[in-house]
Design an enzyme around this catalytic site. Structure first.
Site, PDB file in Angstrom:
ATOM      1  CB  CYS A 113     -22.231  -9.856 -17.588  1.00 37.88           C
ATOM      2  SG  CYS A 113     -21.009  -8.402 -18.163  1.00 37.88           S
ATOM      3  CG  HIS A 249     -25.740  -7.808 -16.738  1.00 38.90           C
ATOM      4  ND1 HIS A 249     -24.661  -7.562 -15.653  1.00 38.90           N
ATOM      5  CD2 HIS A 249     -25.349  -7.628 -17.634  1.00 38.90           C
ATOM      6  CE1 HIS A 249     -23.758  -6.973 -16.038  1.00 38.90           C
ATOM      7  NE2 HIS A 249     -24.100  -7.195 -17.667  1.00 38.90           N
ATOM      8  CG  ASN A 279     -21.789  -4.242 -17.522  1.00 36.13           C
ATOM      9  OD1 ASN A 279     -21.619  -4.887 -16.731  1.00 36.13           O
ATOM     10  ND2 ASN A 279     -21.751  -4.588 -18.745  1.00 36.13           N
TER      11      ASN A 279
HETATM   12  O1  UT7 Z   1     -22.648  -6.946 -19.995  1.00 34.68           O
HETATM   13  C1  UT7 Z   1     -22.191  -7.642 -21.161  1.00 34.68           C
HETATM   14  C2  UT7 Z   1     -23.025  -7.408 -22.327  1.00 34.68           C
HETATM   15  N1  UT7 Z   1     -22.871  -6.293 -22.821  1.00 34.68           N
HETATM   16  C3  UT7 Z   1     -23.634  -5.565 -23.372  1.00 34.68           C
HETATM   17  O2  UT7 Z   1     -24.714  -5.971 -23.239  1.00 34.68           O
HETATM   18  C4  UT7 Z   1     -23.524  -4.098 -23.982  1.00 34.68           C
HETATM   19  C5  UT7 Z   1     -24.162  -4.133 -25.391  1.00 34.68           C
HETATM   20  N2  UT7 Z   1     -23.969  -3.068 -26.279  1.00 34.68           N
HETATM   21  C6  UT7 Z   1     -24.296  -1.813 -26.058  1.00 34.68           C
HETATM   22  O3  UT7 Z   1     -24.913  -1.533 -24.758  1.00 34.68           O
HETATM   23  C7  UT7 Z   1     -24.034  -0.941 -27.107  1.00 34.68           C
HETATM   24  O4  UT7 Z   1     -24.115  -1.477 -28.399  1.00 34.68           O
HETATM   25  C8  UT7 Z   1     -23.190   0.225 -27.003  1.00 34.68           C
HETATM   26  C9  UT7 Z   1     -23.652   1.356 -25.856  1.00 34.68           C
HETATM   27  C10 UT7 Z   1     -21.844  -0.294 -26.666  1.00 34.68           C
HETATM   28  C11 UT7 Z   1     -22.754   1.198 -28.468  1.00 34.68           C
HETATM   29  O5  UT7 Z   1     -24.196   1.647 -28.602  1.00 34.68           O
HETATM   30  P1  UT7 Z   1     -24.723   1.629 -30.191  1.00 34.68           P
HETATM   31  O6  UT7 Z   1     -25.892   2.173 -30.336  1.00 34.68           O
HETATM   32  O7  UT7 Z   1     -24.720  -0.020 -30.226  1.00 34.68           O
HETATM   33  O8  UT7 Z   1     -23.515   2.358 -30.915  1.00 34.68           O
HETATM   34  P2  UT7 Z   1     -22.478   1.893 -32.011  1.00 34.68           P
HETATM   35  O9  UT7 Z   1     -21.669   0.807 -31.399  1.00 34.68           O
HETATM   36  O10 UT7 Z   1     -23.182   1.407 -33.192  1.00 34.68           O
HETATM   37  O11 UT7 Z   1     -21.755   3.231 -32.267  1.00 34.68           O
HETATM   38  C12 UT7 Z   1     -22.525   4.258 -32.833  1.00 34.68           C
HETATM   39  C13 UT7 Z   1     -21.650   5.291 -33.079  1.00 34.68           C
HETATM   40  C14 UT7 Z   1     -20.481   5.091 -33.547  1.00 34.68           C
HETATM   41  O12 UT7 Z   1     -20.038   6.296 -34.553  1.00 34.68           O
HETATM   42  P3  UT7 Z   1     -20.223   5.982 -36.202  1.00 34.68           P
HETATM   43  O13 UT7 Z   1     -19.429   4.698 -36.598  1.00 34.68           O
HETATM   44  O14 UT7 Z   1     -21.739   5.855 -36.249  1.00 34.68           O
HETATM   45  O15 UT7 Z   1     -19.685   7.266 -36.697  1.00 34.68           O
HETATM   46  C15 UT7 Z   1     -19.293   5.175 -32.720  1.00 34.68           C
HETATM   47  O16 UT7 Z   1     -17.827   5.349 -33.123  1.00 34.68           O
HETATM   48  O17 UT7 Z   1     -21.240   6.088 -31.761  1.00 34.68           O
HETATM   49  C16 UT7 Z   1     -19.670   6.135 -31.684  1.00 34.68           C
HETATM   50  N3  UT7 Z   1     -19.324   5.807 -30.242  1.00 34.68           N
HETATM   51  C17 UT7 Z   1     -19.172   7.028 -29.546  1.00 34.68           C
HETATM   52  N4  UT7 Z   1     -19.540   8.299 -29.537  1.00 34.68           N
HETATM   53  C18 UT7 Z   1     -19.246   8.796 -28.154  1.00 34.68           C
HETATM   54  C19 UT7 Z   1     -18.870   4.791 -29.866  1.00 34.68           C
HETATM   55  N5  UT7 Z   1     -18.697   4.954 -28.525  1.00 34.68           N
HETATM   56  C20 UT7 Z   1     -18.756   6.077 -28.195  1.00 34.68           C
HETATM   57  C21 UT7 Z   1     -18.636   7.298 -27.175  1.00 34.68           C
HETATM   58  N6  UT7 Z   1     -18.957   8.562 -27.252  1.00 34.68           N
HETATM   59  N7  UT7 Z   1     -18.194   6.744 -25.998  1.00 34.68           N
END
Ligand code: UT7
Length: 322
Positions: A113, A249, A279
Site C-alpha cells: 500500500c 492511504h 482500499n
Molecule cells: O492497507 C493496508 C493496511 N490495512 C489496514 O490498515 C487494515 C487495518 N485493519 C482494519 O481496518 C480493521 O481491523 C478491520 C476493518 C479489518 C476489522 O475491524 P476490527 O474492528 O479490527 O474488527 P475485528 O477484526 O476485531 O473483528 C470484530 C468482529 C469479529 O467477530 P467476533 O470475534 O467479535 O465475534 C469478526 O469475526 O467482527 C467480525 N467480522 C465481521 N463481521 C461482519 C470480521 N469481518 C466481518 C465482516 N462482517 N465483513
C-alpha cells in the site's frame, strides 16, 4: 538546485461497482458492519479481461493531458503495484510500449500500500539528481484477483483502480520531502503468503489470497502514521497548522480519522475516498489526489501531506506544495 513538481494527475476506476448490499448476498456480513468498522460503502472491481496496465494507461492519459506534455517528454516510468500484468516484464515496460515510447527506464516497485509513495520518492530523487526531467508515477491495482470472496474479514475491504501523476523538473519545490521506511518483522500480519518461489502450486491452484490480522495491523497503522506525520513536519520545520490537505492511504475511515487528529486537521481538510473506492493499495493516494484536484478542493499552491502504510510493513509520506 532542481526540484520536482506534480504537473498533472489522473485516475481510472473500473466500471463495475460492488456495493455492501451486494456483499451481503455473497457472505455473512452487513452494510452496517462494513460502514461502521471501515467507512466503506462500495468498491469498483475490474472486468475479467481488464489488466493492471489497462488501468494504468487510462490514468496516465489523464495525467499527461492535465500536465500538457507530449508522451515523448516522459523519460522515466515507475509503477507501484502488487498485481502486475505478468511476472515479467514489468507492468511499467508494458505501459511504456502501450504509450508508444522507447528507451527511457521503466520499472515496477512493490511496496504494497506504500507503493505510490515509494515510487514518488524514487522519481523525485531521479529528477533532482538529473536522471530524469519528466516522470510518470503510477499506482495501479486489481486486488479483486487476490481476494478470497469466502473470507469476510478481508473480502469487504479491497477495491480496484489506478492513479497517476506526472512529476516534472522545477525551479521551486513541489515535492518538498519524501520519507520511506519498512520493517519486515511484521510479514505475517498482512500478506499473500505464497509466491513464485514458495508454494507456487498454491498460486497455480488460485489459492494465493490476501490474509490479514486486521486488528493488529490497525493498531500498528495508527501509531506509525502519527509518528510519520511528526517526522515529516519536523524535518521541514513546518507547523501542522500550515497544512491545507491530508491525502492519506485509504484503508479504513477510523485510521484516517486518527491520522487527521494527529495533525489537528478537521475531516473537511482530509481527502476521503475510502467510502467509494475501498482500499486500492498503491492506487489509493493518487486516486484520492486526482479526485480532489478534479473536483476543485485541492488548489495550486496548497500544502499537502501524503501518508501511506501497508504490508511489509512499509510506510511512507510526502510533503507537497501542489
Ligand atoms: O492497507 C493496508 C493496511 N490495512 C489496514 O490498515 C487494515 C487495518 N485493519 C482494519 O481496518 C480493521 O481491523 C478491520 C476493518 C479489518 C476489522 O475491524 P476490527 O474492528 O479490527 O474488527 P475485528 O477484526 O476485531 O473483528 C470484530 C468482529 C469479529 O467477530 P467476533 O470475534 O467479535 O465475534 C469478526 O469475526 O467482527 C467480525 N467480522 C465481521 N463481521 C461482519 C470480521 N469481518 C466481518 C465482516 N462482517 N465483513
Amino acid at each position: 538546485m532542481t526540484y520536482s513538481r506534480i504537473a498533472g494527475t489522473g485516475s481510472y476506476l473500473p466500471e463495475k461497482v460492488v456495493t455492501n448490499q451486494d456483499l451481503e448476498k455473497m457472505m455473512d456480513t452487513s452494510d452496517e458492519w462494513i460502514r461502521e468498522r471501515t467507512g466503506i460503502c462500495r468498491r469498483h472491481t475490474a472486468a475479467e479481461d481488464e489488466t493492471c496496465s489497462d488501468m494504468a494507461l487510462a490514468a496516465a492519459g489523464q495525467a499527461i493531458e492535465m500536465a500538457g506534455i507530449e508522451v515523448t517528454d516522459i523519460d522515466l516510468i515507475i509503477v507501484g503495484t502488487v498485481t502486475p500484468d505478468k511476472i515479467f516484464p514489468s507492468t511499467a515496460c508494458i505501459l511504456q510500449r502501450r504509450l508508444g515510447i522507447r528507451g527511457c527506464p521503466a520499472m515496477d516497485i512493490q511496496a504494497a500500500c506504500s507503493g505510490f509513495i515509494y515510487a514518488l520518492d524514487l522519481a523525485r530523487r531521479q529528477i533532482e539528481t538529473g536522471g530524469a526531467t519528466t516522470a510518470l508515477v503510477i499506482g495501479s491495482e486489481i486486488l479483486s484477483r487476490l481476494t478470497n470472496w469466502e473470507d469476510r474479514s478481508t473480502a469487504v475491504l479491497f477495491g480496484d483502480g489506478a492513479g497517476a501523476v506526472i512529476l516534472q523538473a522545477s525551479d521551486e519545490p513541489g515535492i518538498i520531502s519524501t520519507h520511506i521506511h519498512s520493517d519486515g518483522e511484521f510479514e505475517d500480519l498482512l500478506e499473500v503468503p505464497w509466491g513464485i518461489s514458495s508454494n507456487y502450486e498454491a498460486v497455480r491452484a488460485g489459492e494465493a489470497y490476501i490474509q490479514m490480522q486486521g486488528n493488529a495491523v490497525f493498531r500498528k497503522a495508527v501509531g506509525t502514521l502519527g509518528s510519520m506525520a511528526q517526522e515529516t513536519l519536523d524535518g521541514n520545520n513546518v507547523d501542522k497548522h500550515d497544512l491545507d490537505w491530508l491525502v492519506p492511504h485509504q484503508a479504513n475511515l477510523r485510521i484516517i480519522a486518527a491520522a487527521a487528529k494527529k495533525v489537528d486537521l478537521p475531516m473537511d481538510r482530509v481527502v476521503v475516498t475510502v467510502d467509494e473506492h475501498a482500499n486500492t493499495s498503491s492506487a489509493s493516494i493518487p486516486l484520492a489526489l486526482d479526485t480532489a484536484v478534479r473536483d476543485g478542493r485541492i488548489q495550486r499552491g496548497q500544502l499537502l501531506l501524503f501518508e501511506a502504510f501497508g504490508a511489509g510493513f512499509t510506510w511512507g509520506s510526502a510533503l507537497v506544495r501542489f
